[in-house]
Each structure stands twice: as C-alpha cells, then as structure tokens.
Design a protein around this motif. Structure first.
Motif, PDB file in Angstrom:
ATOM      1  N   VAL A 121       0.849  -1.204   0.000  1.00 32.45           N
ATOM      2  CA  VAL A 121       0.000   0.000   0.000  1.00 32.45           C
ATOM      3  C   VAL A 121       0.883   1.252   0.000  1.00 32.45           C
ATOM      4  CG1 VAL A 121      -1.617   1.324   1.426  1.00 32.45           C
ATOM      5  CG2 VAL A 121      -2.010  -1.105   1.023  1.00 32.45           C
ATOM      6  N   ASN A 122       1.964   1.230   0.784  1.00 34.54           N
ATOM      7  CA  ASN A 122       2.871   2.389   0.820  1.00 34.54           C
ATOM      8  C   ASN A 122       3.452   2.651  -0.562  1.00 34.54           C
ATOM      9  OD1 ASN A 122       2.394   2.601   3.492  1.00 34.54           O
ATOM     10  ND2 ASN A 122       4.444   2.036   4.185  1.00 34.54           N
ATOM     11  N   LEU A 123       3.885   1.558  -1.241  1.00 33.95           N
ATOM     12  CA  LEU A 123       4.470   1.735  -2.576  1.00 33.95           C
ATOM     13  C   LEU A 123       3.410   2.227  -3.568  1.00 33.95           C
ATOM     14  CD1 LEU A 123       6.808  -1.398  -2.997  1.00 33.95           C
ATOM     15  CD2 LEU A 123       7.387   0.885  -2.188  1.00 33.95           C
ATOM     16  N   ASP A 139       0.592   3.880  -2.880  1.00 37.73           N
ATOM     17  CA  ASP A 139       0.197   5.269  -2.565  1.00 37.73           C
ATOM     18  C   ASP A 139       1.178   6.252  -3.196  1.00 37.73           C
ATOM     19  OD1 ASP A 139      -1.968   4.492  -1.182  1.00 37.73           O
ATOM     20  OD2 ASP A 139      -1.153   4.877   0.831  1.00 37.73           O
ATOM     21  N   ASN A 140       2.470   5.949  -2.991  1.00 34.98           N
ATOM     22  CA  ASN A 140       3.501   6.831  -3.551  1.00 34.98           C
ATOM     23  C   ASN A 140       3.404   6.871  -5.061  1.00 34.98           C
ATOM     24  OD1 ASN A 140       4.497   7.365  -1.061  1.00 34.98           O
ATOM     25  ND2 ASN A 140       6.310   6.061  -1.232  1.00 34.98           N
ATOM     26  N   ALA A 141       3.309   5.648  -5.666  1.00 42.63           N
ATOM     27  CA  ALA A 141       3.291   5.575  -7.123  1.00 42.63           C
ATOM     28  C   ALA A 141       2.093   6.364  -7.666  1.00 42.63           C
ATOM     29  CB  ALA A 141       3.222   4.115  -7.562  1.00 42.63           C
ATOM     30  N   GLU A 142       0.944   6.214  -7.009  1.00 42.41           N
ATOM     31  CA  GLU A 142      -0.255   6.909  -7.496  1.00 42.41           C
ATOM     32  C   GLU A 142      -0.077   8.431  -7.373  1.00 42.41           C
ATOM     33  OE1 GLU A 142      -3.921   6.122  -5.515  1.00 42.41           O
ATOM     34  OE2 GLU A 142      -5.105   6.706  -7.263  1.00 42.41           O
ATOM     35  N   ARG A 143       0.577   8.825  -6.289  1.00 42.61           N
ATOM     36  CA  ARG A 143       0.775  10.261  -6.057  1.00 42.61           C
ATOM     37  C   ARG A 143       1.695  10.871  -7.120  1.00 42.61           C
ATOM     38  NH1 ARG A 143       3.025  11.117  -0.410  1.00 42.61           N
ATOM     39  NH2 ARG A 143       1.120  10.051   0.169  1.00 42.61           N
ATOM     40  N   HIS A 144       2.699  10.038  -7.570  1.00 45.28           N
ATOM     41  CA  HIS A 144       3.716  10.607  -8.464  1.00 45.28           C
ATOM     42  C   HIS A 144       3.544  10.200  -9.932  1.00 45.28           C
ATOM     43  CE1 HIS A 144       6.102  12.280  -5.181  1.00 45.28           C
ATOM     44  NE2 HIS A 144       5.705  11.221  -4.501  1.00 45.28           N
ATOM     45  N   LEU A 203       7.344   8.710   6.379  1.00 48.25           N
ATOM     46  CA  LEU A 203       7.697   7.470   7.088  1.00 48.25           C
ATOM     47  C   LEU A 203       7.358   6.215   6.277  1.00 48.25           C
ATOM     48  CD1 LEU A 203       6.439   8.422  10.652  1.00 48.25           C
ATOM     49  CD2 LEU A 203       8.808   8.107   9.968  1.00 48.25           C
ATOM     50  N   GLY A 204       6.570   6.419   5.182  1.00 45.71           N
ATOM     51  CA  GLY A 204       6.070   5.268   4.418  1.00 45.71           C
ATOM     52  C   GLY A 204       7.165   4.342   3.916  1.00 45.71           C
ATOM     53  N   LEU A 205       8.187   4.899   3.256  1.00 48.54           N
ATOM     54  CA  LEU A 205       9.240   4.041   2.683  1.00 48.54           C
ATOM     55  C   LEU A 205      10.123   3.449   3.775  1.00 48.54           C
ATOM     56  CD1 LEU A 205      10.287   5.952  -0.565  1.00 48.54           C
ATOM     57  CD2 LEU A 205       8.976   3.833  -0.353  1.00 48.54           C
TER      58      LEU A 205
END
Ligand SMILES: Nc1ncnc2c1ncn2[C@@H]1O[C@H](COP(=O)(O)OP(=O)(O)OP(=O)(O)O)[C@@H](O)[C@H]1O
Ligand SMILES: [Mg+2]
Length: 461
Positions: A348-350, A352-357, A412-414
């Motif tokens: 989910v962290n990966l 979330d980041n990917a979707e954001r960027h 803190l996600g990564l």
C-alpha cells in the motif's frame, strides 16, 4: 593502574607460572639433594676405608695412641672387644660400639649409627672393619664417621632452597611484567571505553601497532562505536524530525482554535472544525506510523504464513480504485512466508507513492527469480535523482517537490516498507528504469510450495 584483583588474568597467570616454576624447582632440588647426599655418604665411607688402610699396616705393632688423621676417631678392638689402640680423643675410653657376633656373621665390614657412641658427642656412624691377618685372631678397626642426612649437608639444602626461591621469584616477576605489558593496550581500550558517554561518541579507542588479537579487539570496538554513533545520530535526527512533524499540525490547530475563540462571530465553524479535524488526522497518521516503526525496531515477533504473493498483490489492487491506469503482470504460485498484513502495508505504501507521483500509468509485477520472489512497482512519474535513492528510505524524508505536491505525507512510508522487507529477510530498493520510479522488493521464496507457474496479465484503470 594495574588490576590486582585475584581473578585478573595478570594475577592468575603470575600465580600459575610461580606454582609451575616452584614445582619444577622442587623436583630438581630433590634430585640434586639426593645426589649430594649420596656423594657425601660415599665420601664418609671413603674416609672409613682410609682410616682402616692407615691402621692395617701397623696392626701387628700397634702403638696405644694412634696418630690423628683426617679420617675420624679410630679404635682397634681385640678378639675380646678390648680397646688396644685409639686416636688421641678416645684413649682410655670404652669401645665406641659393640657389634655382637652372630653365627652367620661373615661380613668384613659392618656399621651402626649411635646417638651418641661411647666417648663421643652427637650422632655418629661407627664403621667396623675386620683384620684377619692378626696372629691373635680377628681384630676390629672401628672408625667413627659423621651421619649423612639424605640431602647431604645443610649447605646443599640452603643452596637448593635459595636457588629455587630465586628462580621462582624471577619467573613470577618476569611473567607479571610481560603480562602487564601485553595487557596495557587492553587497559587503554577499557579506560577509553569507560570515559565515552553520549557527549563523546566521536571518541575512539587506541589501536595498538602490533598484537594482532588486541588490534582486532580495538578495531572491532571502534567499528561498534562507529555504528553506535551512527545509530545515535539517526535517533537524534529522528527525534527532532518527529517533534518537528508533530509540532507543525499542533501549532496550526492551536492558531485556528485561538482565532476562533477570539472572534467567534467571524468564525466559519464548519470550515474551522474541518481544518482542525484534518490536523488531528495527520497527527494520528504520524503517531500510527511511529508506533509501527517502534514495533518493527523492537523486532516484535510476527506470524509467518505461506502466502501466494501474486494473489495477495492481485486482491489488494482489486480492492481499490486508482486515478491512473494499472498494468498487472502477476505470476501466481510464487510463495513467500510472511505476515500478510505487513506485506500488504508495504505494498500500500508503494502504491500510494506511485499513485501520487505517476503521470498516467503504474505497472505492478510479481515473479519468481530463482530462490527469490520479486515484486516491482513502476510508475511513469518524475522518478528519483540518483543521490535520493537511499535517502528516501530514511525516516521523515520528504523530497522538496513532494512537500509542495502533497503536504499530507509523513515521510515514514518508505522507511516502514524497508523495515518490513528486512524483517522478512528481504530487500527493498529503487532500481534503474527508463522513466519514473521503479521499486523492487525481493523476498526469500518458499521452495516447498513451488508449483508450475500460472500467469495473470491484465490492464485496468
Ligand atoms: N514513486 C515515487 N516517485 C517519486 N518520488 C517518490 C516516490 N515515492 C516516494 N517518493 C519520494 O520519497 C519521499 C518519501 O516517501 P515516503 O513514502 O517515505 O513518505 P511520504 O509518501 O511523503 O509520506 P507517507 O508515505 O508516510 O504518507 C516522498 O516524500 C517523495 O518525495
Ligand atoms: Mg508514502
């Protein structure tokens, strides 16, 4: 300061050496004294023989007083044990010793030790040698010789004791000094370590030039101090970043609440409540992430279920909707052993980041790669500069662009994702890609559950 404790290596080595040296010296001393005793005894017996040899030639014409010699007091006894001649000190004295004849008495030479013999003082051994050539019968020449102890003489005894004490002391002092010299670098390391505190974590222990083992110890201690200093700096940075990130929403909420209290009529209460709630949610997110990290740091045990990574990723992707296109390339029957909830959290962290960027597309793939299972999340966003590829895994790292793009992230996600990967004996890294960011998770594959691979490829928005 030398360590005088009885259990210290120096004290124990010195005592052991002294004990061994003392035992060896005692052994050699006993041998030496036995040899000396036997030599002194032979000398004394030779003196008795010399006395006999001196008297024998004149035995037929004996003077009443025999001339004194170096051999010792002498008496000549006739067949009735009467003294017929004697050296000056024994003139007119009774026989020094009487040797009663026995039927089987055929010995030419016999001896007795008496304390004292008649006419003498102290203990003496009386050696009695027969003269067969006298016309009146078998006469006796009695010579008194000193009693020789087993150790020879007091001089020999004191010499042996003195040399033994000297050698033992020299060995003990030598070993004490040598061990002290050997342990001096260890003492220096101990002193330096004892003085290192949180305010002096940059200090290092001295590394000796020789003594490979101690050098290794010093280098290991310094390497440990390096790690400790690194960990402490990281902890300090983490604490200050955490306080900063917690303080910002609190300050903002406080300002909003104070303004509302000051100007209640001018306040849009619905909007203000909304803003404060957003701040509380951000605080809650940070605290939740901090708790997760604290648990991962504590290496708290977690469940390890055999999990089909492809299926797990597939169901997580199906659960949500995305603003960009999702390309799936998921092999099934790629099994890992792990905690499903934590692996999902990582994913989910990966995502979330990917979707954001991402600009328009995210590619997610799962496949088996020899003994490892690999998961890749690739987006077509701006990606990372090479120098940020490791930095983004540090706690509270948010790159400037994303701070302006999305202030909601805690940074803190990564860090959490990497901790989860490492807790599963895996790795999470950023790899080269043509465009955007490419995160690669590698976990040990469970071989027992490996079966022929099936393939799910799908594209969905
Ligand atoms: N796919 C990506 N493309 C470009 N930059 C990224 C990508 N993923 C992460 N980053 C950068 O790495 C930083 C750290 O990411 P991380 O997931 O740790 O924190 P966050 O997303 O800001 O906050 P959180 O995940 O805790 O809500 C992000 O702030 C962002 O700058
Ligand atoms: Mg994130």
């Amino acid at each position: 300061m030398p360590n005088w404790n009885r259990s210290s290596l120096r004290a124990r080595t010195t005592s052991a050496t002294a004990a061994v040296a003392a035992l060896v010296c005692i052994g050699f001393s006993v041998l030496f004294l036995m040899f000396a005793g036997s030599k002194e005894t032979d000398d004394a017996q030779a003196r008795a023989t010399a006395g006999w040899a001196r008297v024998l030639p004149i035995s037929r014409h004996l003077p009443a007083v025999l001339p004194a010699g170096n051999d010792g007091p002498i008496q000549v006894l006739d067949t009735h044990n009467r003294v017929v001649a004697a050296t000056p000190g024994l003139v007119g004295k009774p026989p020094m010793a009487i040797f009663p004849p026995t039927p089987s008495d055929t010995a030419v030479r016999t001896q007795r030790t008496l304390c004292p013999p008649a006419g003498l003082k102290g203990c003496k051994t009386i050696v009695s040698i027969k003269i067969y050539t006298h016309p009146e019968g078998v006469w006796l020449i009695d010579v008194a010789i000193p009693v020789i102890p087993w150790y020879g003489s007091s001089t020999d005894l004191f010499l042996a004791i003195g040399v033994s004490v000297l050698i033992t002391t020299m060995m003990a002092v030598g070993v004490f000094r040598a061990v002290g010299k050997t342990l001096a670098p260890v003492d220096a390391i101990r002193t330096e370590l004892a003085e290192i505190t949180v305010t002096g974590l940059d200090r290092r222990v001295p590394v000796p030039g020789n003594q490979a083992e101690v050098k290794l110890l010093a280098e290991t201690a310094n390497a440990t101090l390096d790690r400790l200093e690194g960990a402490y700096q990281q902890l300090r940075r983490f604490t200050s970043d955490a306080s900063h990130d917690l303080r910002s929403p609190i300050t903002a909420m406080r300002a909003q609440l104070e303004e509302a209290r000051m100007y209640p009529q001018d306040t849009d209460w619905a909007k203000m409540t909304e803003a404060v709630l957003a701040g509380v949610e951000r605080l809650q997110a940070i605290v939740t992430d901090l708790l997760t990290l604290a648990r991962l740091d504590a290496r708290a045990p977690f469940t390890r279920d055999p999990t089909d990574l492809g299926r797990l990723v597939g169901s997580e992707l199906d659960r949500r909707t995305y603003r960009v296109e999702i390309v799936k390339d998921l092999r099934q029957n790629v099994f890992i052993e792990g905690d499903r909830l934590r692996i999902t959290r990582l994913l989910v962290n990966l995502l979330d980041n990917a979707e954001r960027h991402a600009t328009s597309q995210i590619t997610v793939s799962v496949r088996a790669d020899g003994p490892t299972a690999s998961l890749e999340v690739i987006d077509d966003g701006a990606g990372f500069a090479a120098e940020h590829r490791e930095k983004v895994f540090e706690r509270f790292t948010r790159l400037d662009a994303s701070r302006s793009r999305d202030a909601g992230g805690t940074g803190l996600g990564l860090a959490i994702a990497r901790e989860i990967a490492e807790a599963h004996q895996g790795t999470l890294t950023i790899q080269d890609s043509e465009r955007g960011a490419r995160f690669v998770l590698r976990l040990p594959r469970t071989p027992s559950l490996s079966r022929p691979l099936t393939h799910v490829a799908d594209t969905r928005s």
